[in-house]
Design a protein around this motif. Structure first.
Motif, PDB file in Angstrom:
ATOM      1  N   VAL A  44      40.814  -3.345  16.896  1.00 27.84           N
ATOM      2  CA  VAL A  44      39.566  -3.342  17.393  1.00 27.84           C
ATOM      3  C   VAL A  44      38.811  -4.541  17.724  1.00 27.84           C
ATOM      4  O   VAL A  44      38.635  -5.276  16.465  1.00 27.84           O
ATOM      5  CB  VAL A  44      38.541  -2.315  16.885  1.00 27.84           C
ATOM      6  CG1 VAL A  44      37.452  -2.033  17.526  1.00 27.84           C
ATOM      7  CG2 VAL A  44      39.263  -0.833  16.896  1.00 27.84           C
ATOM      8  N   GLY A  45      38.740  -5.066  18.712  1.00 33.43           N
ATOM      9  CA  GLY A  45      37.687  -6.440  18.784  1.00 33.43           C
ATOM     10  C   GLY A  45      36.417  -6.221  19.327  1.00 33.43           C
ATOM     11  O   GLY A  45      36.218  -4.907  19.581  1.00 33.43           O
ATOM     12  N   PRO A  65      33.994  -8.613  30.353  1.00 33.56           N
ATOM     13  CA  PRO A  65      34.003  -8.171  29.361  1.00 33.56           C
ATOM     14  C   PRO A  65      32.515  -7.850  28.863  1.00 33.56           C
ATOM     15  O   PRO A  65      31.675  -8.640  28.806  1.00 33.56           O
ATOM     16  CB  PRO A  65      34.727  -8.799  28.604  1.00 33.56           C
ATOM     17  CG  PRO A  65      35.693  -9.618  29.540  1.00 33.56           C
ATOM     18  CD  PRO A  65      34.702  -9.851  30.604  1.00 33.56           C
ATOM     19  N   GLU A  66      32.402  -6.668  28.018  1.00 35.11           N
ATOM     20  CA  GLU A  66      30.939  -6.348  27.032  1.00 35.11           C
ATOM     21  C   GLU A  66      31.412  -5.966  26.004  1.00 35.11           C
ATOM     22  O   GLU A  66      32.782  -5.432  25.748  1.00 35.11           O
ATOM     23  CB  GLU A  66      30.368  -5.211  27.898  1.00 35.11           C
ATOM     24  CG  GLU A  66      29.592  -5.419  29.076  1.00 35.11           C
ATOM     25  CD  GLU A  66      28.971  -4.482  30.001  1.00 35.11           C
ATOM     26  OE1 GLU A  66      28.736  -3.487  29.208  1.00 35.11           O
ATOM     27  OE2 GLU A  66      28.248  -4.701  30.801  1.00 35.11           O
ATOM     28  N   ALA A  67      30.791  -5.954  24.897  1.00 28.55           N
ATOM     29  CA  ALA A  67      30.960  -5.599  23.586  1.00 28.55           C
ATOM     30  C   ALA A  67      30.989  -3.995  23.522  1.00 28.55           C
ATOM     31  O   ALA A  67      30.032  -3.339  24.308  1.00 28.55           O
ATOM     32  CB  ALA A  67      29.773  -6.109  22.693  1.00 28.55           C
ATOM     33  N   TRP A  68      31.679  -3.446  22.706  1.00 28.01           N
ATOM     34  CA  TRP A  68      31.720  -1.904  22.527  1.00 28.01           C
ATOM     35  C   TRP A  68      30.420  -1.382  22.156  1.00 28.01           C
ATOM     36  O   TRP A  68      29.782  -2.076  21.272  1.00 28.01           O
ATOM     37  CB  TRP A  68      32.738  -1.488  21.538  1.00 28.01           C
ATOM     38  CG  TRP A  68      34.151  -1.897  22.015  1.00 28.01           C
ATOM     39  CD1 TRP A  68      34.805  -2.647  21.351  1.00 28.01           C
ATOM     40  CD2 TRP A  68      34.872  -1.038  23.025  1.00 28.01           C
ATOM     41  NE1 TRP A  68      36.430  -2.529  21.957  1.00 28.01           N
ATOM     42  CE2 TRP A  68      36.192  -1.384  22.867  1.00 28.01           C
ATOM     43  CE3 TRP A  68      34.635  -0.073  23.909  1.00 28.01           C
ATOM     44  CZ2 TRP A  68      37.235  -1.113  23.465  1.00 28.01           C
ATOM     45  CZ3 TRP A  68      35.586   0.569  24.676  1.00 28.01           C
ATOM     46  CH2 TRP A  68      36.997  -0.070  24.590  1.00 28.01           C
ATOM     47  N   PRO A  69      29.700  -0.443  22.557  1.00 27.63           N
ATOM     48  CA  PRO A  69      28.545   0.001  22.077  1.00 27.63           C
ATOM     49  C   PRO A  69      29.093   0.333  20.525  1.00 27.63           C
ATOM     50  O   PRO A  69      29.748   0.779  20.165  1.00 27.63           O
ATOM     51  CB  PRO A  69      28.486   1.269  22.710  1.00 27.63           C
ATOM     52  CG  PRO A  69      28.960   1.364  23.883  1.00 27.63           C
ATOM     53  CD  PRO A  69      30.187   0.479  23.685  1.00 27.63           C
ATOM     54  N   ARG A 102      32.536   1.471  18.784  1.00 26.89           N
ATOM     55  CA  ARG A 102      33.147   0.463  17.841  1.00 26.89           C
ATOM     56  C   ARG A 102      33.411   1.201  16.630  1.00 26.89           C
ATOM     57  O   ARG A 102      34.338   1.213  15.961  1.00 26.89           O
ATOM     58  CB  ARG A 102      32.411  -0.602  17.623  1.00 26.89           C
ATOM     59  CG  ARG A 102      33.130  -1.505  16.745  1.00 26.89           C
ATOM     60  CD  ARG A 102      32.316  -2.568  16.323  1.00 26.89           C
ATOM     61  NE  ARG A 102      31.893  -3.559  17.417  1.00 26.89           N
ATOM     62  CZ  ARG A 102      32.427  -4.435  18.007  1.00 26.89           C
ATOM     63  NH1 ARG A 102      33.902  -4.805  17.637  1.00 26.89           N
ATOM     64  NH2 ARG A 102      32.061  -5.278  19.066  1.00 26.89           N
ATOM     65  N   ALA A 103      32.587   1.828  15.893  1.00 24.36           N
ATOM     66  CA  ALA A 103      32.447   2.638  14.424  1.00 24.36           C
ATOM     67  C   ALA A 103      33.690   3.857  14.663  1.00 24.36           C
ATOM     68  O   ALA A 103      34.366   3.768  13.928  1.00 24.36           O
ATOM     69  CB  ALA A 103      31.063   3.123  14.447  1.00 24.36           C
ATOM     70  N   LYS A 104      33.566   4.623  15.903  1.00 24.97           N
ATOM     71  CA  LYS A 104      34.681   5.553  15.984  1.00 24.97           C
ATOM     72  C   LYS A 104      36.127   4.924  15.988  1.00 24.97           C
ATOM     73  O   LYS A 104      36.957   5.499  15.500  1.00 24.97           O
ATOM     74  CB  LYS A 104      34.197   6.488  17.210  1.00 24.97           C
ATOM     75  CG  LYS A 104      33.126   7.207  16.975  1.00 24.97           C
ATOM     76  CD  LYS A 104      32.764   8.351  18.286  1.00 24.97           C
ATOM     77  CE  LYS A 104      31.634   9.164  18.142  1.00 24.97           C
ATOM     78  NZ  LYS A 104      31.364   9.742  19.370  1.00 24.97           N
ATOM     79  N   LEU A 105      35.923   3.867  16.909  1.00 23.21           N
ATOM     80  CA  LEU A 105      37.349   3.224  16.988  1.00 23.21           C
ATOM     81  C   LEU A 105      37.823   2.817  15.767  1.00 23.21           C
ATOM     82  O   LEU A 105      39.176   2.785  15.393  1.00 23.21           O
ATOM     83  CB  LEU A 105      37.383   2.140  18.088  1.00 23.21           C
ATOM     84  CG  LEU A 105      37.320   2.569  19.695  1.00 23.21           C
ATOM     85  CD1 LEU A 105      36.737   1.387  20.375  1.00 23.21           C
ATOM     86  CD2 LEU A 105      38.746   3.129  20.078  1.00 23.21           C
ATOM     87  N   ARG A 162      40.159   7.549   9.373  1.00 22.48           N
ATOM     88  CA  ARG A 162      39.102   8.185   8.622  1.00 22.48           C
ATOM     89  C   ARG A 162      38.517   9.039   9.840  1.00 22.48           C
ATOM     90  O   ARG A 162      37.471   9.536   9.561  1.00 22.48           O
ATOM     91  CB  ARG A 162      37.887   7.199   8.205  1.00 22.48           C
ATOM     92  CG  ARG A 162      38.449   6.580   7.057  1.00 22.48           C
ATOM     93  CD  ARG A 162      37.182   5.558   6.739  1.00 22.48           C
ATOM     94  NE  ARG A 162      36.601   4.607   7.511  1.00 22.48           N
ATOM     95  CZ  ARG A 162      36.677   3.253   7.833  1.00 22.48           C
ATOM     96  NH1 ARG A 162      37.681   2.829   6.834  1.00 22.48           N
ATOM     97  NH2 ARG A 162      36.162   2.479   8.584  1.00 22.48           N
ATOM     98  N   GLY A 163      39.041   8.784  11.237  1.00 23.42           N
ATOM     99  CA  GLY A 163      38.505   9.575  12.063  1.00 23.42           C
ATOM    100  C   GLY A 163      39.315  10.692  12.933  1.00 23.42           C
ATOM    101  O   GLY A 163      40.360  11.138  12.526  1.00 23.42           O
TER     102      GLY A 163
END
Length: 135
Positions: free
Chosen positions: A82-83, A116-120, A124-127, A134-135
């Motif tokens: 995850v970037g 490109p935009e940053a993941w919300p 990002r936490a879910k990914l 953990r998901g």
């Protein structure tokens, strides 16, 4: 743990020889990614694609064995990295115990301008949780 997606090989997937025409696998891969965003991330494409998108920036696929009309495939998607604006996944397809293909791809979140935009943060936490098991 991998996200699993069931895919029956349909007539429309096959060439005249009765095996999956390889570009149709890429449609199946995208269907799996769309189901992953909907079920695992709770961010369905119909909501995401109103103002953003997640195009594939790179993909590498190895076809292991042919699939035929009526085969029941299981596509298993695992998040590998995850970037800030992207994520890389590994997807494997099998029919029973037989491998059919494996692919690695990078998705990039882009905004309305196509940049490109940053993941919300919640995505990002879910990914990250999914990547870490953990998901």
């Amino acid at each position: 743990m991998a996200f699993e997606y069931a895919q029956k090989v349909l007539f429309r997937h096959c060439d005249p020889a009765g095996i999956v025409f390889f570009p149709r696998y890429f449609e199946m891969m995208n269907d799996c990614v769309e189901a992953f965003f909907d079920s695992a991330l709770r961010w369905p494409f119909e909501a995401l694609h109103r103002v953003q998108a997640v195009p594939t920036a790179g993909i590498e696929t190895r076809f292991r064995a042919p699939s035929r009309h009526g085969d029941q495939l299981t596509l298993a998607l695992e998040i590998e990295a995850v970037g800030r604006t992207s994520c890389r996944y590994l997807m494997r397809a099998r029919c029973g115990d037989e491998a059919r293909f494996e692919t690695r791809a990078t998705l990039v979140l882009v905004g309305e301008t196509g940049r490109p935009e940053a993941w919300p943060d919640p995505i990002r936490a879910k990914l990250t949780d999914i990547k870490e098991g953990r998901g």
